[in-house]
Write a protein that holds these residues in place. Structure first.
Motif, PDB file in Angstrom:
ATOM      1  N   GLY A  92      41.184  -4.796 -26.223  1.00 35.01           N
ATOM      2  CA  GLY A  92      40.398  -4.833 -27.445  1.00 35.01           C
ATOM      3  C   GLY A  92      39.059  -5.223 -27.204  1.00 35.01           C
ATOM      4  O   GLY A  92      38.240  -5.257 -28.069  1.00 35.01           O
ATOM      5  N   LEU A  93      38.780  -5.705 -25.891  1.00 34.68           N
ATOM      6  CA  LEU A  93      37.513  -6.039 -25.590  1.00 34.68           C
ATOM      7  C   LEU A  93      36.399  -5.206 -24.828  1.00 34.68           C
ATOM      8  O   LEU A  93      35.322  -5.641 -24.566  1.00 34.68           O
ATOM      9  CB  LEU A  93      37.669  -7.596 -24.718  1.00 34.68           C
ATOM     10  CG  LEU A  93      38.298  -8.542 -25.627  1.00 34.68           C
ATOM     11  CD1 LEU A  93      38.521  -9.857 -24.475  1.00 34.68           C
ATOM     12  CD2 LEU A  93      37.641  -8.827 -26.816  1.00 34.68           C
ATOM     13  N   SER A  94      36.989  -4.194 -24.417  1.00 44.09           N
ATOM     14  CA  SER A  94      36.451  -3.061 -23.642  1.00 44.09           C
ATOM     15  C   SER A  94      36.380  -3.405 -22.018  1.00 44.09           C
ATOM     16  O   SER A  94      36.902  -4.820 -21.824  1.00 44.09           O
ATOM     17  CB  SER A  94      34.877  -2.952 -23.894  1.00 44.09           C
ATOM     18  OG  SER A  94      34.030  -3.936 -23.569  1.00 44.09           O
ATOM     19  N   ALA A  95      36.194  -2.693 -21.073  1.00 39.47           N
ATOM     20  CA  ALA A  95      36.383  -2.748 -19.861  1.00 39.47           C
ATOM     21  C   ALA A  95      35.260  -3.324 -19.025  1.00 39.47           C
ATOM     22  O   ALA A  95      34.170  -2.550 -19.195  1.00 39.47           O
ATOM     23  CB  ALA A  95      36.893  -1.384 -19.049  1.00 39.47           C
ATOM     24  N   PHE A  96      34.902  -4.564 -18.686  1.00 42.41           N
ATOM     25  CA  PHE A  96      33.967  -5.088 -18.205  1.00 42.41           C
ATOM     26  C   PHE A  96      34.375  -6.302 -17.273  1.00 42.41           C
ATOM     27  O   PHE A  96      35.604  -6.892 -17.642  1.00 42.41           O
ATOM     28  CB  PHE A  96      32.779  -5.513 -19.024  1.00 42.41           C
ATOM     29  CG  PHE A  96      33.294  -6.780 -19.964  1.00 42.41           C
ATOM     30  CD1 PHE A  96      32.982  -8.054 -19.638  1.00 42.41           C
ATOM     31  CD2 PHE A  96      34.184  -6.497 -21.183  1.00 42.41           C
ATOM     32  CE1 PHE A  96      33.372  -9.148 -20.290  1.00 42.41           C
ATOM     33  CE2 PHE A  96      34.343  -7.608 -21.959  1.00 42.41           C
ATOM     34  CZ  PHE A  96      34.337  -8.912 -21.445  1.00 42.41           C
ATOM     35  N   PHE A  97      33.684  -6.920 -16.274  1.00 41.01           N
ATOM     36  CA  PHE A  97      33.705  -7.716 -15.631  1.00 41.01           C
ATOM     37  C   PHE A  97      32.933  -9.169 -16.043  1.00 41.01           C
ATOM     38  O   PHE A  97      32.022  -9.107 -16.076  1.00 41.01           O
ATOM     39  CB  PHE A  97      33.532  -7.700 -14.137  1.00 41.01           C
ATOM     40  CG  PHE A  97      34.724  -7.784 -13.070  1.00 41.01           C
ATOM     41  CD1 PHE A  97      35.835  -7.526 -13.499  1.00 41.01           C
ATOM     42  CD2 PHE A  97      34.414  -8.030 -11.955  1.00 41.01           C
ATOM     43  CE1 PHE A  97      36.935  -7.362 -12.514  1.00 41.01           C
ATOM     44  CE2 PHE A  97      35.374  -8.178 -10.988  1.00 41.01           C
ATOM     45  CZ  PHE A  97      36.787  -7.698 -11.258  1.00 41.01           C
ATOM     46  N   SER A  98      33.598 -10.156 -16.603  1.00 38.92           N
ATOM     47  CA  SER A  98      33.396 -11.289 -17.197  1.00 38.92           C
ATOM     48  C   SER A  98      32.714 -12.313 -16.012  1.00 38.92           C
ATOM     49  O   SER A  98      33.173 -11.849 -15.156  1.00 38.92           O
ATOM     50  CB  SER A  98      34.461 -12.233 -17.994  1.00 38.92           C
ATOM     51  OG  SER A  98      35.360 -12.565 -17.133  1.00 38.92           O
ATOM     52  N   ASP A  99      32.046 -13.352 -16.374  1.00 40.25           N
ATOM     53  CA  ASP A  99      31.697 -13.981 -15.181  1.00 40.25           C
ATOM     54  C   ASP A  99      32.746 -14.924 -14.730  1.00 40.25           C
ATOM     55  O   ASP A  99      32.896 -14.913 -13.581  1.00 40.25           O
ATOM     56  CB  ASP A  99      30.819 -15.327 -15.790  1.00 40.25           C
ATOM     57  CG  ASP A  99      29.487 -14.841 -16.413  1.00 40.25           C
ATOM     58  OD1 ASP A  99      29.054 -13.918 -15.913  1.00 40.25           O
ATOM     59  OD2 ASP A  99      28.876 -15.439 -17.247  1.00 40.25           O
TER      60      ASP A  99
END
Length: 159
Positions: A92-99
């Motif tokens: 539910g947060l979308s596909a991305f690379f967090s820190d």
């Protein structure tokens, strides 16, 4: 990056019914050199198997994989294969690379061929990152299993 269709299905099945982050390790092969943009780097990576971190501790925004997944991945390696990376969900947060994902990639998946695959199983969105600096990378068509050639990376174990 080439991901086998069976691997895709296995990973999605592992992540689809979870409300918290889950993940695992990726096994495959890496081929070096041969691209105009990166003549000395990795030309492509083939993901042939996923090892779910069944005992992972996940929350809505974090994931901790235990050492047992590394043991399971090493036991599953066949000749010529490497631990080529990891996958995890962002439900539910979308596909991305967090820190935090970038720090994890740099610390544990620091090879030029190391893949980070993040999937939002609720939206179907996915993103791939490669190398210790987490560069976004595209995905090639799904493959069954590539033939081994002399250009395959020889460093076993990954991570």
């Amino acid at each position: 990056v080439y991901i086998g269709s069976g691997v895709q299905a296995e990973v999605l099945a592992h992540l689809s019914d979870r409300r918290v982050e889950q993940g695992g390790l990726l096994i495959g092969r890496a081929w070096l050199g041969g691209t105009s943009s990166q003549p000395e780097g990795v030309s492509h990576v083939s993901v042939e198997k996923a090892i779910p971190a069944d005992d992972a501790d996940g929350s809505a925004i974090a994931l901790r994989m235990e050492t047992s997944v590394w043991s399971a991945a090493r036991a599953a390696l066949r000749p010529g294969q490497l631990i080529v990376g990891w996958y995890h969900s962002h439900p539910g947060l979308s596909a991305f690379f967090s820190d935090t994902d970038r720090r994890t990639q740099a610390a544990f998946f620091h090879h030029d061929y190391s893949i980070g695959w993040v999937i939002d199983p609720w939206s179907g969105e996915e993103a791939l990152f490669i190398g210790p600096d987490s560069r976004p990378v595209g995905r090639g068509p799904a493959v069954s299993e590539p033939e081994t050639d002399d250009g395959a990376a020889s460093e076993a174990g990954g991570g």
